[in-house]
Design an enzyme around this catalytic site. Structure first.
Site, PDB file in Angstrom:
ATOM      1  CB  SER A  41      49.198  38.089  35.954  1.00  0.00           C
ATOM      2  OG  SER A  41      49.111  38.842  34.787  1.00  0.00           O
ATOM      3  CG  HIS A  74      45.355  35.627  33.497  1.00  0.00           C
ATOM      4  ND1 HIS A  74      44.933  36.836  33.984  1.00  0.00           N
ATOM      5  CD2 HIS A  74      46.705  35.720  33.429  1.00  0.00           C
ATOM      6  CE1 HIS A  74      45.985  37.621  34.195  1.00  0.00           C
ATOM      7  NE2 HIS A  74      47.076  36.965  33.863  1.00  0.00           N
ATOM      8  CG  ASP A  90      42.227  38.419  35.025  1.00  0.00           C
ATOM      9  OD1 ASP A  90      42.422  37.668  34.058  1.00  0.00           O
ATOM     10  OD2 ASP A  90      43.099  38.669  35.868  1.00  0.00           O
TER      11      ASP A  90
END
Ligand SMILES: *[C@@H]1O[C@H](CO)[C@@H](O)[C@H](O)[C@H]1NC(C)=O
Ligand SMILES: *[C@@H]1O[C@H](CO)[C@@H](O)[C@H](O)[C@H]1NC(C)=O
Ligand SMILES: *[C@@H]1O[C@H](CO)[C@@H](O)[C@H](O)[C@H]1NC(C)=O
Ligand SMILES: *[C@@H]1O[C@H](CO)[C@@H](O)[C@H](O)[C@H]1NC(C)=O
Ligand SMILES: *[C@@H]1O[C@H](CO)[C@@H](O)[C@H](O)[C@H]1NC(C)=O
Ligand SMILES: *[C@@H]1O[C@H](CO)[C@@H](O)[C@H](O)[C@H]1NC(C)=O
Ligand SMILES: *[C@@H]1O[C@H](CO)[C@@H](O)[C@H](O)[C@H]1NC(C)=O
Length: 722
Positions: A520, A196, A140
């Site tokens: 996600s 994220h 990620d």
């Protein structure tokens, strides 16, 4: 803002399509990065590193120039990345040892309540000690190691099997929770500057942290699925995009480091050819080492056949709603309340003047541009400290934020999801928005009040989110994709204090927990579940864990693409612990499948697969836990597929088959009863599916359920016309 990623998709699609077309043109002088993939390791790391230099020198007729090779894969598979012209790349393609050569590309990155919603009880069984032996590799944007969610209080020493390193860069310290970190590409450390990666990692394996919220919204205990599990960080993405060559590096390392599960919340906007899909390649090598990979289905939904996660050995995850929804009320002067959709952490604006973009212009723009609030069209003095109303969310947000508006009202076609914006804002359904605009036109000096967001119960959950990418499977038309759905809407999880919560430049707020939506977010939920299952069954193979999660999932009540939006259904972690029967698939089955489909199996698996020596295996006959039949539109069809189930439940058990068939389809199972005398025993059965094929784009759903009275082992059976 995070949703830009979703809304920019049509542009990005065009970009990628034209970009691939351009690759076909002879641009001989242009040098770019190519991935030269060389299959499995030749035995020793030394040999692997020596081979690429020889190859380049021989083939390209120049001595090895430092800097030509930018990356080397030598830990779990073999290959390198080099700056090449198209001609040079073509020359390399035919060489012995070279499996495939393809351009490096850019991929996109695709809570409190969600785990409670999934588990239904806070007292789910746990194998606490075994859980601490599970390592989840997160590919990620990095991680924020100081986040409370990654504390290591109570965790024992790092598992002995761990072979990785903590090499997160200067000032990056690992602990007993984050046991490893690496970074790739242009990054200078493994820190997360986007938020994220921190969000996904904490969703999978974050500690329970009480009293978290986004400015008081969606408050509660934030926790991951396996709070005891360890995290290994592979930062292959930055600025909301990832290079495919870095993803491959991350797999190369994660596999060799000894992770148990890999989660990758990223992918292409459209399905790449399987031979050039680095997620498919990396995860295949992971599989060979007993590591299951979960991948997000993508945020390009709900268009048919768009999911970029197509490999049958990956567990592909769609996103769906949870029973807690975030809304933002808008009060108008006429005392009516309109329910808007956003995550508005600002206090209420108070009753203040509101102006439509149409009435806020300089006068030189056309009406459509004014209504959309293009920045150059809107006069600052007409919107300052007022609530601006715009037909276009993208232009509207930038304009309202930059021209000093006090709030923003826009229409949305995705009222099922709420986004964090840099100013007080509310997105109204197109119907509500139309009424609101007509109210404005009829009202003198209208005023409205945008309230702070609140949460409400959503009894319709779970429903697949409008943005979630849908099947069928572009590369394997007879293999279900996505496989399952999990929570991916309005998820509160840990965030990077360096990133703005709206992802909007200029939004100076900083938070430790943020609300995000996307596949996600659903993907790490399933990685957490896989780890949870593995903590009870450490010896289960990736295909068994995947089968357990799929056959215990609950189908959704949703029209449209049906199974092609939610796969086998909504995951159920506690049921997945005891699936009763499982569908096991060997890696050789996948090689046979690739050969049968005429795909260069070596391009994914290893060098030197002699396909002609292998028996054929059609995709519909792979021992997949779901059945998909691609049939010719409007023609009669009849297929007989076989499956083998493995008993992982009580030794003496008898399962009966029951069928829920679509009215237009006949499904017959033989035999209808399976007797097991021991655990670990396998039984074969056949399923005959016949009927008249539906029109293009229509899905005929049936299902097969094996039950011994306790366990329920469900497989969707879907016929469709591609
Ligand atoms: C190290 O991290 C701390 C905490 O985030 C920060 O205050 C400090 O400036 C960092 N030092 C370097 C050299 O990056
Ligand atoms: C959580 O917040 C509430 C209200 O602010 C407070 O009463 C409570 O003590 C907090 N709990 C913890 C564990 O911090
Ligand atoms: C799905 O479609 C059927 C048939 O068109 C309809 O009766 C049903 O109400 C729909 N269900 C939902 C949840 O929209
Ligand atoms: C591939 O197989 C052929 C024939 O089986 C053999 O001659 C060749 O050496 C093999 N190549 C590699 C790289 O293993
Ligand atoms: C579909 O039709 C084509 C051509 O008519 C035929 O070759 C093919 O076998 C058919 N496929 C199936 C699955 O029936
Ligand atoms: C389906 O295949 C199985 C195994 O090959 C066979 O035993 C069975 O008779 C077949 N059923 C039909 C209806 O053709
Ligand atoms: C399975 O079917 C047999 C025969 O119909 C029946 O006697 C038995 O009770 C069934 N078992 C279960 C678990 O439904």
């Amino acid at each position: 803002m995070w949703r830009i990623f979703m809304r920019l998709i049509p542009h990005l699609l065009l970009f990628i399509v034209s970009f691939s077309t351009a690759l076909g043109l002879p641009e001989n002088d242009d040098r770019r990065d190519y991935i030269v993939y060389m299959g499995k390791l030749p035995g020793s790391v030394e040999v692997a590193s020596a081979r690429y230099a020889d190859l380049l020198t021989q083939v390209l007729g120049r001595s090895f120039v430092p800097g030509t090779v930018t990356k080397i894969y030598k830990r779990s598979f073999n290959g390198f990345v080099a700056k090449l012209t198209k001609n040079e790349a073509d020359k390399l393609k035919g060489q012995q040892d070279v499996v495939s050569v393809f351009p490096d590309r850019i991929l996109q990155l695709h809570t409190t309540r969600s785990w409670d919603f999934l588990m239904q009880t806070k007292k789910e069984p746990r194998r606490k000690l075994a859980e601490t032996n599970i390592i989840i590799g997160v590919i990620d944007t990095g991680i924020w190691p100081e986040s409370e969610s990654f504390g290591d209080a109570g965790l024992g020493p790092v598992p002995k099997k761990w072979k990785g390193v903590c090499s997160g860069g200067q000032n990056f310290t690992c602990n007993r929770k984050i046991i490893g970190a690496r970074f790739y590409g242009s990054g200078s450390d493994a820190r997360d500057y986007e938020g994220h990666g921190t969000h996904t990692a904490s969703t999978a394996a974050g500690l329970p942290i009480q009293n978290t919220s986004f400015y008081g919204i969606a408050g509660g205990t934030a926790r991951g699925g396996v709070p005891g599990a360890r995290i290994a960080v592979y930062k292959a993405c930055g600025l909301a995009q990832c290079e495919t060559s870095d993803i491959l590096s991350a797999f190369d390392d994660a596999i060799a480091d000894g992770v148990d599960i890999i989660t990758a919340s990223l992918g292409s906007q459209i399905p790449p050819p399987i031979e050039e899909d680095v997620l498919a390649i990396g995860s295949f090598h992971a599989l060979a080492k007993g590591i299951l990979t979960t991948q997000s289905a993508g945020n390009s939904g709900p268009t048919w056949q768009i999911t970029a996660s197509t490999a049958p050995w990956i567990l592909s995850v769609a996103a769906s709603t949870i029973d807690r929804k975030i809304i933002t009320k808008v009060l108008t002067g006429s005392k009516t309340t309109v329910v808007g959709h956003s995550v508005n952490g600002f206090r209420s604006t108070g009753n203040i003047p509101v102006v439509y973009g149409k009435d806020a212009g300089h006068g030189t723009c056309d009406e459509a541009s004014l209504k959309s609030c293009l920045q150059e069209c809107v006069a600052r003095e007409k919107v300052l400290k007022k609530i601006l109303v715009c037909d276009d969310v993208q232009y509207g947000t930038d304009t309202a934020f930059n021209k000093g508006a006090a709030g923003l009202i826009v229409p949305t076609t995705e009222p099922d999801v709420a986004f964090v914006e840099p100013i007080p804002s509310a997105a109204l359904t197109t119907g509500d928005y139309g009424n609101f605009v007509s109210y404005l036109s009829k009202t003198r000096a209208p005023k409205v009040n945008i309230l702070k967001s609140e949460t409400v119960d959503d009894p319709t959950a779970p429903l697949v989110a409008s943005f979630s990418s849908s099947g069928p499977n572009f590369n394997f038309p007879d293999v279900m994709k996505p496989d399952v759905t999990a929570p991916g809407v309005d998820i509160l999880a840990a965030f990077s204090p360096q990133a703005s919560p709206s992802n909007e430049f200029g939004d100076t707020r900083r938070v430790s927990y943020n609300v995000l939506s996307g596949t996600s977010m659903s993907c790490p939920h399933v990685a957490g579940i896989a780890a949870y299952v593995k903590s009870f069954h450490p010896t289960w193979s990736p295909s068994i864990i995947k089968s357990a999660i799929m056959t215990t999932a609950r189908p959704l009540h949703q029209n449209g693409s049906k199974e092609f939006s939610y796969g086998s259904g909504h995951v159920d972690p506690t049921k997945a612990l005891a699936p009763g029967l499982v569908y096991e698939i060997t890696n050789d089955d996948y090689v046979k499948l690739l050969c049968t489909l005429g795909i260069n199996a070596a391009a994914i698996t290893r060098k030197n697969v002699s396909c002609s020596k292998l028996p054929k295996l059609n995709a519909r006959d792979v021992n997949y836990p779901s059945v998909v039949l691609a049939v010719n539109a409007s023609q009669p069809f009849s297929f007989n597929v076989t499956r083998t189930v493995l008993n992982v439940g009580p030794s003496h058990s008898t399962y009966n088959a029951s069928i829920v068939a679509h009215p237009g389809v006949k499904v017959a199972v033989f035999p209808r009863t399976l007797h097991f005398m021991s655990s670990g025993e396998k039984k074969k059965f056949s399923v005959t599916v016949s009927g008249v094929a539906p029109r293009q784009g229509e899905v005929l759903s049936s299902s097969l359920i094996w039950s011994d009275g306790g366990h329920v082992v469900r497989s969707p059976i879907v016929a469709y016309s591609p």
